[in-house]
Design a protein around this motif. Structure first.
Motif, PDB file in Angstrom:
ATOM      1  N   ASN A 300     -21.271 -99.055  49.540  1.00 12.43           N
ATOM      2  CA  ASN A 300     -22.309 -99.188  49.334  1.00 12.43           C
ATOM      3  C   ASN A 300     -22.549-100.344  49.611  1.00 12.43           C
ATOM      4  O   ASN A 300     -21.572-101.538  49.323  1.00 12.43           O
ATOM      5  CB  ASN A 300     -22.625 -98.294  48.355  1.00 12.43           C
ATOM      6  CG  ASN A 300     -22.213 -99.045  46.946  1.00 12.43           C
ATOM      7  OD1 ASN A 300     -23.403-100.395  46.226  1.00 12.43           O
ATOM      8  ND2 ASN A 300     -20.880 -99.180  45.853  1.00 12.43           N
ATOM      9  N   GLN A 301     -23.523-100.792  50.092  1.00  9.35           N
ATOM     10  CA  GLN A 301     -24.028-102.618  49.665  1.00  9.35           C
ATOM     11  C   GLN A 301     -24.396-103.685  48.734  1.00  9.35           C
ATOM     12  O   GLN A 301     -24.991-104.545  48.952  1.00  9.35           O
ATOM     13  CB  GLN A 301     -24.891-103.074  50.852  1.00  9.35           C
ATOM     14  CG  GLN A 301     -24.049-102.554  52.161  1.00  9.35           C
ATOM     15  CD  GLN A 301     -22.147-103.267  52.352  1.00  9.35           C
ATOM     16  OE1 GLN A 301     -22.783-104.356  52.263  1.00  9.35           O
ATOM     17  NE2 GLN A 301     -21.933-103.043  52.432  1.00  9.35           N
ATOM     18  N   ASP A 305     -26.778 -99.622  43.395  1.00  8.76           N
ATOM     19  CA  ASP A 305     -26.218 -97.599  43.135  1.00  8.76           C
ATOM     20  C   ASP A 305     -24.702 -97.792  42.890  1.00  8.76           C
ATOM     21  O   ASP A 305     -24.327 -97.077  42.688  1.00  8.76           O
ATOM     22  CB  ASP A 305     -26.412 -98.051  44.848  1.00  8.76           C
ATOM     23  CG  ASP A 305     -27.400 -97.764  45.651  1.00  8.76           C
ATOM     24  OD1 ASP A 305     -28.324 -97.900  44.850  1.00  8.76           O
ATOM     25  OD2 ASP A 305     -27.351 -97.738  47.376  1.00  8.76           O
ATOM     26  N   ALA A 306     -23.730 -99.023  43.293  1.00  6.32           N
ATOM     27  CA  ALA A 306     -23.311 -99.020  42.454  1.00  6.32           C
ATOM     28  C   ALA A 306     -22.453 -98.101  41.233  1.00  6.32           C
ATOM     29  O   ALA A 306     -21.733 -97.529  40.831  1.00  6.32           O
ATOM     30  CB  ALA A 306     -21.432-100.228  42.627  1.00  6.32           C
ATOM     31  N   ASN A 307     -23.429 -98.827  40.718  1.00  7.42           N
ATOM     32  CA  ASN A 307     -23.544 -98.414  39.208  1.00  7.42           C
ATOM     33  C   ASN A 307     -24.169 -97.561  39.025  1.00  7.42           C
ATOM     34  O   ASN A 307     -24.030 -96.342  37.550  1.00  7.42           O
ATOM     35  CB  ASN A 307     -24.017 -99.742  38.069  1.00  7.42           C
ATOM     36  CG  ASN A 307     -23.977-101.306  38.164  1.00  7.42           C
ATOM     37  OD1 ASN A 307     -22.483-101.201  38.028  1.00  7.42           O
ATOM     38  ND2 ASN A 307     -24.581-102.323  37.678  1.00  7.42           N
ATOM     39  N   ALA A 308     -25.069 -96.539  39.660  1.00  4.68           N
ATOM     40  CA  ALA A 308     -25.822 -95.918  39.345  1.00  4.68           C
ATOM     41  C   ALA A 308     -24.672 -94.255  40.037  1.00  4.68           C
ATOM     42  O   ALA A 308     -25.133 -94.127  38.703  1.00  4.68           O
ATOM     43  CB  ALA A 308     -26.923 -95.930  40.394  1.00  4.68           C
ATOM     44  N   LEU A 309     -24.192 -94.793  40.772  1.00  9.59           N
ATOM     45  CA  LEU A 309     -22.719 -93.814  40.898  1.00  9.59           C
ATOM     46  C   LEU A 309     -22.247 -93.984  40.154  1.00  9.59           C
ATOM     47  O   LEU A 309     -21.491 -92.129  39.576  1.00  9.59           O
ATOM     48  CB  LEU A 309     -23.206 -93.340  42.309  1.00  9.59           C
ATOM     49  CG  LEU A 309     -22.021 -92.454  42.884  1.00  9.59           C
ATOM     50  CD1 LEU A 309     -23.003 -91.504  43.029  1.00  9.59           C
ATOM     51  CD2 LEU A 309     -21.051 -92.106  43.915  1.00  9.59           C
ATOM     52  N   LEU A 310     -21.159 -94.439  39.657  1.00  7.40           N
ATOM     53  CA  LEU A 310     -20.787 -94.799  38.220  1.00  7.40           C
ATOM     54  C   LEU A 310     -21.044 -94.680  37.524  1.00  7.40           C
ATOM     55  O   LEU A 310     -20.025 -92.814  36.659  1.00  7.40           O
ATOM     56  CB  LEU A 310     -20.297 -96.170  38.613  1.00  7.40           C
ATOM     57  CG  LEU A 310     -19.159 -96.532  36.716  1.00  7.40           C
ATOM     58  CD1 LEU A 310     -17.858 -96.110  37.601  1.00  7.40           C
ATOM     59  CD2 LEU A 310     -19.280 -97.841  36.407  1.00  7.40           C
ATOM     60  N   MET A 326     -11.936 -96.952  37.612  1.00  7.57           N
ATOM     61  CA  MET A 326     -12.950 -96.833  38.313  1.00  7.57           C
ATOM     62  C   MET A 326     -14.184 -97.611  38.115  1.00  7.57           C
ATOM     63  O   MET A 326     -14.751 -98.557  38.509  1.00  7.57           O
ATOM     64  CB  MET A 326     -14.542 -95.610  38.835  1.00  7.57           C
ATOM     65  CG  MET A 326     -13.458 -94.207  38.936  1.00  7.57           C
ATOM     66  SD  MET A 326     -13.688 -94.524  41.143  1.00  7.57           S
ATOM     67  CE  MET A 326     -15.114 -94.709  41.818  1.00  7.57           C
ATOM     68  N   LYS A 327     -14.800 -98.247  36.105  1.00 10.89           N
ATOM     69  CA  LYS A 327     -14.828 -99.371  35.833  1.00 10.89           C
ATOM     70  C   LYS A 327     -14.116-100.671  36.578  1.00 10.89           C
ATOM     71  O   LYS A 327     -14.934-101.724  36.485  1.00 10.89           O
ATOM     72  CB  LYS A 327     -14.843 -99.500  34.425  1.00 10.89           C
ATOM     73  CG  LYS A 327     -15.838 -98.139  33.547  1.00 10.89           C
ATOM     74  CD  LYS A 327     -16.231 -97.939  33.136  1.00 10.89           C
ATOM     75  CE  LYS A 327     -15.972 -97.548  32.159  1.00 10.89           C
ATOM     76  NZ  LYS A 327     -16.154 -96.990  30.264  1.00 10.89           N
ATOM     77  N   ASP A 328     -13.246-100.618  36.451  1.00  9.62           N
ATOM     78  CA  ASP A 328     -12.525-101.865  37.270  1.00  9.62           C
ATOM     79  C   ASP A 328     -12.641-102.238  38.688  1.00  9.62           C
ATOM     80  O   ASP A 328     -13.002-103.078  38.786  1.00  9.62           O
ATOM     81  CB  ASP A 328     -11.006-101.874  36.909  1.00  9.62           C
ATOM     82  CG  ASP A 328     -10.510-102.202  35.723  1.00  9.62           C
ATOM     83  OD1 ASP A 328     -10.827-102.193  34.810  1.00  9.62           O
ATOM     84  OD2 ASP A 328      -8.944-101.937  35.275  1.00  9.62           O
TER      85      ASP A 328
END
Length: 486
Positions: A300-301, A305-310, A326-328
């Motif tokens: 993703n760009q 979005d990255a935080n939402a799916l995480l 995954m957090k790293d």
């Protein structure tokens, strides 16, 4: 003659180790031993049937080893050496010996001793599946009915051959279940991959028009087969199967004839929901959640979005180790956003000179990666870059080997394939650098401008639209003076 030499050497090794294989309580342990030709380092790792490390086994002065596995739990164990990976089917009373050459890992592997026949058969089916998988792009051009008949006929032929083998070999029920699973799930995986290859993103809606019996195999699926949790064919099936199941939800929320977007948030959340609902076995469930979340987050760009799916992923996984990973990963990707400076990692060139990567970037540059353990990938990536160099003479290319093996293996590949040593590097600290640059896929490439600012953190030089993407990116950013203006 070559095969004779392998068998002779393997027999000789069995004689050397034979006396050590005997004795002890046969019901609780097994032995493994053998020789590694052209070792990449002086040890190998042994994993149990849960994917956990049992021990690090040292090679002796002759590159041989012998190891007793106490309290053996029957199942699929594995060994790794220098990044290579091999499964072993072990049961009580086995005394398995093997000999392999790291320059041709799978094809050179020969087992002897108690338990050899079943492992040789496992290797045979694995290599056959691997060969067929490479042809899937060609097979996927078949019409659905023809493709379905073809793979089913192939599956039945393999099962018939296995049953003939069993007529002359008395093997355990566990072994029978493993080989049949390998044959079946490999075919099921091909069927699940087929719609993406046949229809493509523009016409994937037509997955609903496949023959009624195309997915008949789904009624026979065991989603919680713990004995297969580390089995390639089983995971290959599950990965594509989950993708297909989530398509139904995707088209419930998108216009009927819209182009399919595999990176849509709703689609990727659906995959995590499906995994959470149909799988209960912790190892299988957590692995699928991890890899499906990573797949989205890596491509993703936007940080949002990255935080939402995480966050969505963290609610479902029960693995604390995976949560940390995954957090790293998300933290690393934040530093790799478009417009950020490339992290200034340390590299070592072919002549053993250390450089920081930003010191060698003087032009718009494509940074690509390769592993000594993936022959097809490093050959194809260098071949593709040679083409790109001719098409984009304004660009520089930096090639980075990602392994932490002894330097001689990296350099041997460069020499054997006559790769230019200019701009060939390896990481000084492979583990940390791969984490910093989020190198989770070998086909990943990073594009930067002449100042070392990131233009694209996760490109793929093998993508069909890579050239167009690169041209548009460079023109949009006005980073290269067009040739006719010079």
């Amino acid at each position: 003659m070559f095969i004779f030499r392998i068998i002779f050497a393997a027999t000789l090794l069995l004689t050397v180790f034979g006396c050590q294989f005997k004795g002890g309580n046969a019901s609780e342990h097994a032995y493994i031993g053998g020789e590694i030709i052209n070792p990449k380092n002086k040890s190998l790792l042994l994993y149990n049937n849960k994917g956990r490390i049992v021990d690090s086994i040292l090679l002796d002065a002759n590159n041989r080893f012998i190891y007793k596995i106490e309290n053996l739990q029957p199942g699929l164990h594995s060994i790794t050496h220098g990044g290579e990976y091999q499964m072993l089917l072990l049961e009580p009373n086995d005394s398995l010996m093997f000999r392999l050459n790291t320059y041709d890992f799978d094809e050179s592997l020969v087992f002897t001793g108690e338990g050899a026949k079943k492992n040789n058969y496992l290797i045979k089916t694995y290599l056959s599946n691997e060969k067929e998988a490479k042809k899937l792009v060609k097979y996927a051009k078949m019409e659905p009915e023809v493709f379905n008949a073809f793979v089913e006929e192939r599956r039945q032929k393999q099962l018939n051959e296995f049953h003939k083998f069993l007529e002359h070999n008395d093997e355990s029920e566990f072994f029978k279940s493993i080989i049949e699973a390998n044959i079946n799930y490999n075919t099921y995986a091909d069927k699940e991959i087929y719609p993406f290859a046949y229809f493509g993103n523009n016409k994937l809606i037509h997955i609903k028009d496949l023959p009624e019996d195309f997915f008949a195999h789904r009624k026979d699926i065991d989603y919680n087969a713990s004995q297969l949790s580390n089995f390639f064919a089983y995971n290959r099936f599950l990965f594509s199967h989950i993708d297909n199941l989530a398509i139904d939800d995707y088209y419930k929320n998108n216009p009927y004839h819209s182009k399919f977007n595999r990176h849509a948030m709703c689609y990727n959340k659906s995959k995590l929901d499906l995994i959470d609902s149909i799988i209960t076995e912790p190892t299988i469930k957590n692995n699928l959640l991890k890899y499906k979340a990573r797949e989205f987050i890596s491509y993703n760009q936007t940080e949002e979005d990255a935080n939402a799916l995480l966050d969505y992923y963290l609610e479902k996984t029960t693995s604390e180790e995976d949560k940390t990973y995954m957090k790293d990963l998300v933290s690393s990707l934040k530093l790799l956003r478009q417009g950020n400076p490339l992290p200034n990692i340390a590299l070592v060139n072919y002549n053993d000179t250390e450089h920081f990567i930003n010191s060698i970037i003087t032009k718009p540059t494509i940074i690509y990666f390769w592993s000594s353990n993936s022959k097809s990938q490093y050959r194809n990536s260098h071949f593709m870059v040679d083409k790109l160099k001719r098409q984009f003479p304004q660009m520089d290319f930096i090639s980075i080997n990602v392994n932490d093996n002894d330097d001689e293996f990296w350099k041997n590949i460069i020499n054997n394939y006559s790769f230019s040593t200019i701009n060939e590097f390896k990481f000084k600290n492979s583990k940390q650098a791969r984490k910093t640059l989020a190198v989770n896929y070998l086909n990943k490439a990073i594009i930067v401008n002449k100042e070392g600012l990131i233009l694209h953190p996760n490109a793929n030089i093998f993508s069909s639209d890579f050239n167009e993407t690169l041209e548009n990116l460079l023109l949009k950013k006005h980073l290269i003076v067009q040739q006719d203006a010079l």
